[in-house]
Design an enzyme around this catalytic site. Structure first.
Site, short mmCIF file in Angstrom:
data_model
loop_
_atom_site.label_atom_id
_atom_site.label_comp_id
_atom_site.label_asym_id
_atom_site.label_seq_id
_atom_site.Cartn_x
_atom_site.Cartn_y
_atom_site.Cartn_z
N HIS A 74 -7.88 -3.17 -12.79
CA HIS A 74 -7.42 -3.98 -11.65
C HIS A 74 -7.53 -3.21 -10.34
O HIS A 74 -7.19 -2.04 -10.26
CB HIS A 74 -6.01 -4.54 -11.86
CG HIS A 74 -4.91 -3.53 -11.99
ND1 HIS A 74 -4.28 -3.00 -10.90
CD2 HIS A 74 -4.32 -2.97 -13.07
CE1 HIS A 74 -3.33 -2.16 -11.31
NE2 HIS A 74 -3.34 -2.12 -12.62
N ASP A 103 -3.31 4.16 -11.35
CA ASP A 103 -3.00 2.74 -11.58
C ASP A 103 -3.51 1.91 -10.43
O ASP A 103 -2.78 1.67 -9.48
CB ASP A 103 -1.49 2.58 -11.76
CG ASP A 103 -1.10 1.19 -12.20
OD1 ASP A 103 -1.98 0.45 -12.68
OD2 ASP A 103 0.08 0.83 -12.09
N GLU A 119 -3.02 -7.72 -10.42
CA GLU A 119 -2.40 -7.45 -11.72
C GLU A 119 -0.92 -7.13 -11.56
O GLU A 119 -0.09 -7.53 -12.37
CB GLU A 119 -3.11 -6.27 -12.40
CG GLU A 119 -2.70 -6.06 -13.85
CD GLU A 119 -1.49 -5.16 -14.03
OE1 GLU A 119 -0.92 -5.13 -15.13
OE2 GLU A 119 -1.09 -4.46 -13.06
N GLU A 120 -0.61 -6.40 -10.48
CA GLU A 120 0.73 -5.84 -10.37
C GLU A 120 1.81 -6.87 -10.05
O GLU A 120 2.97 -6.66 -10.33
CB GLU A 120 0.76 -4.76 -9.28
CG GLU A 120 -0.12 -3.55 -9.56
CD GLU A 120 0.41 -2.69 -10.70
OE1 GLU A 120 1.38 -3.08 -11.36
OE2 GLU A 120 -0.18 -1.62 -10.92
N ASP A 132 -6.46 0.45 -18.16
CA ASP A 132 -5.32 0.40 -17.25
C ASP A 132 -4.18 1.26 -17.78
O ASP A 132 -3.02 0.88 -17.73
CB ASP A 132 -4.86 -1.06 -17.04
CG ASP A 132 -3.78 -1.17 -15.98
OD1 ASP A 132 -3.63 -0.22 -15.18
OD2 ASP A 132 -3.08 -2.19 -15.95
N HIS A 161 3.24 3.74 -10.24
CA HIS A 161 4.01 2.98 -9.24
C HIS A 161 4.82 3.89 -8.31
O HIS A 161 5.87 3.48 -7.81
CB HIS A 161 4.97 1.98 -9.90
CG HIS A 161 4.29 0.97 -10.77
ND1 HIS A 161 4.97 0.07 -11.56
CD2 HIS A 161 2.97 0.70 -10.97
CE1 HIS A 161 4.13 -0.69 -12.22
NE2 HIS A 161 2.90 -0.33 -11.89
ZN LIG Z 1 -2.05 -1.02 -13.81
#
Ligand SMILES: [Zn+2]
Length: 467
Positions: free
Chosen positions: A284, A296, A330-331, A359, A433
């Site tokens: 993503h 990520d 995606e998030e 991912d 994140h």
């Molecule tokens: Zn991810």
């Protein structure tokens, strides 16, 4: 081995591919060649540098996301894809704002103390001076739900169940704890809490707060919600054991904005023998809005691009159509994944036979999870296990049944064999994140080993097809 001889050998293997379903010495030779090429000639680390350092984080709905769309479209074009296109999709846009602060304002023992926080995606803002309330600590949704409403009303709920350190897979530990972040604030809101703090989803003992999406049901007014650094969470918890009442002030100025047009980015190399069969590989392109979205999921994007790049660079024409898919959103909503699966279902001339998602970060590859309908797995899983011998010399032979990934999972009903790329999991949640998810924390060689593992699996799927 001369390069010319190797390329001739690969093209011969491609020509006889489907005749033998048994992995052979020829396959081992071919995969060795794929690894040699990626480990000496890959562009993926430089692509990642551009995504992280020139563009930066690429949150859903932002201009930076669109810059990443344009950059990756150009790169897929430049490596010689037969076609590159953008698939439009409307995505949500949540803005973090510029204020996110929390502090203990009333404690007999320590007086005032700052806490390290990051707003969760989907959180409401607080008033300018913040919300102030007594903290109640819980360790699960069940524990909160069992409380009487008057115990929760007007309070700040603090979810503090750690990721289970006894789990060897950090992904499993995350899966066992993340309900507190994803659903905890919603439950707290329904029970009358004024805000929610959740212990960050990490096994690292530092005070870096981690964000991530939180979901509020229709009809539930969002409340302010933030991830709390682990050391802050430990300190707050220790204080709550000593004092009957601890009061915290939380200030956030995040807000939800109207949906925005975004795109999945898709590059394709047409198959020479079975052009109607698609093998997709992707990650993503969006990220959270802190850090640089490196592990990520910048790594998954550039590894996927590298798979097609390697085919072109080595002069290999796949038998089946290869697609690199960089998913939007995606998030915070999975809109890109849903849009892609809808379009795939609507295409009556071609069908996906397999999809691979990366991912899980750019760390040292360990293998792949395999997923699909029972019937599809019944026909293919045993044969897939035979490929372990081919991947074992490269340390990527862990092939087990398991979840593939959020972006390709919507393809499952279309009878697609799904693979989740599985790197070593131990350090992924150090960065996930968080502001530490930056280019410098990705190791070039580990990134390339992952790209080579994905390329090898794509090559095997292209050579042998799916039954
Ligand atoms: Zn991810």
């Amino acid at each position: 081995m001369s390069r010319l001889f190797f390329l001739l050998a690969l093209s011969c293997l491609g020509a006889i591919g489907p005749v033998s379903a048994q992995a052979s010495d020829d396959d081992a030779f071919a995969i060795r060649g794929l690894y040699d090429d990626v480990l000496t000639r890959s562009s993926c680390h430089e692509w990642l540098r551009h995504l992280c350092k020139r563009i930066g984080h690429r949150a859903s709905g932002t201009g930076a996301y669109l810059s990443a769309v344009e950059y990756t479209r150009q790169m897929l074009d430049s490596i010689g894809c037969d076609t590159v296109w953008l698939q439009p999709v409307m995505v949500p846009h949540w803005d973090r704002g510029s204020v996110e602060k929390a502090r203990i304002v009333q404690s007999r023992q320590i007086g005032t103390q700052e806490l390290s926080v990051a707003a969760l995606g989907g959180s409401a803002a607080t008033p300018v001076l913040g919300v102030t309330g007594e903290v109640i600590e819980v360790h699960s949704l069940d524990e909160l739900e069992a409380m009487r409403p008057e115990q929760v009303k007007g309070k700040i709920v603090f979810f503090n169940r750690p990721m289970d350190p006894k789990q060897i897979s950090a992904f499993a530990a995350y899966g066992g704890a993340v309900d507190q972040r994803g659903s905890g604030p919603n439950l707290a809101a329904k029970m009358g809490a004024i805000a929610c703090l959740t212990r960050s989803m990490t096994l690292k003992f530092d005070d870096v707060p981690h964000s991530g999406a939180t979901n509020f049901e229709d009809g539930v007014a969002p409340i302010p919600a933030a991830g709390l650094g682990i050391q802050s969470a430990e300190m707050l918890s220790a204080l709550l054991k000593k004092e009957a009442k601890v009061t915290v002030n939380l200030q956030l100025d995040c807000h939800r904005m109207p949906d925005v047009l975004a795109y999945n980015v898709i590059g394709e190399i047409f198959g020479s023998r079975f052009p109607n069969e698609i093998i997709a590989v992707g990650g993503h392109l969006d990220s959270w809005d802190i850090g640089e979205g490196a592990h990520d999921d910048g790594t998954g994007c550039v590894q996927s691009m590298e798979v097609l790049h390697a085919f072109r660079r080595m002069g290999m024409r796949p038998q089946r159509t290869l697609r690199c898919v960089l998913f939007a959103n995606e998030e915070f909503g999975l809109r890109g994944a849903k849009r892609y699966a809808e379009a795939a279902a609507a295409d009556k001339t071609r069908r996906h036979i397999a999809a691979i998602e990366s991912d899980g970060g750019g760390h040292t590859p360990r293998g792949f999870s395999v997923d699909g309908t029972e019937q599809l797995l019944g026909r293919n899983f045993k044969r897939t296990l035979e490929w372990r011998n081919l991947l074992a010399p490269f340390g990527a032979a862990d092939l087990d049944r398991g979840y593939s990934g959020a972006d390709i999972a919507p393809l499952r009903p279309q009878d697609v064999l799904l693979f989740g790329f599985r790197p070593d999991s131990q350090r992924y949640f150090d960065y996930h994140h968080a502001r530490t998810d930056v280019f410098e924390n990705v190791h070039k060689r580990e990134l390339e080993l992952g790209a080579a593992a994905m390329l090898s699996l794509v090559w095997l799927l292209d050579t042998y097809g799916v039954q």
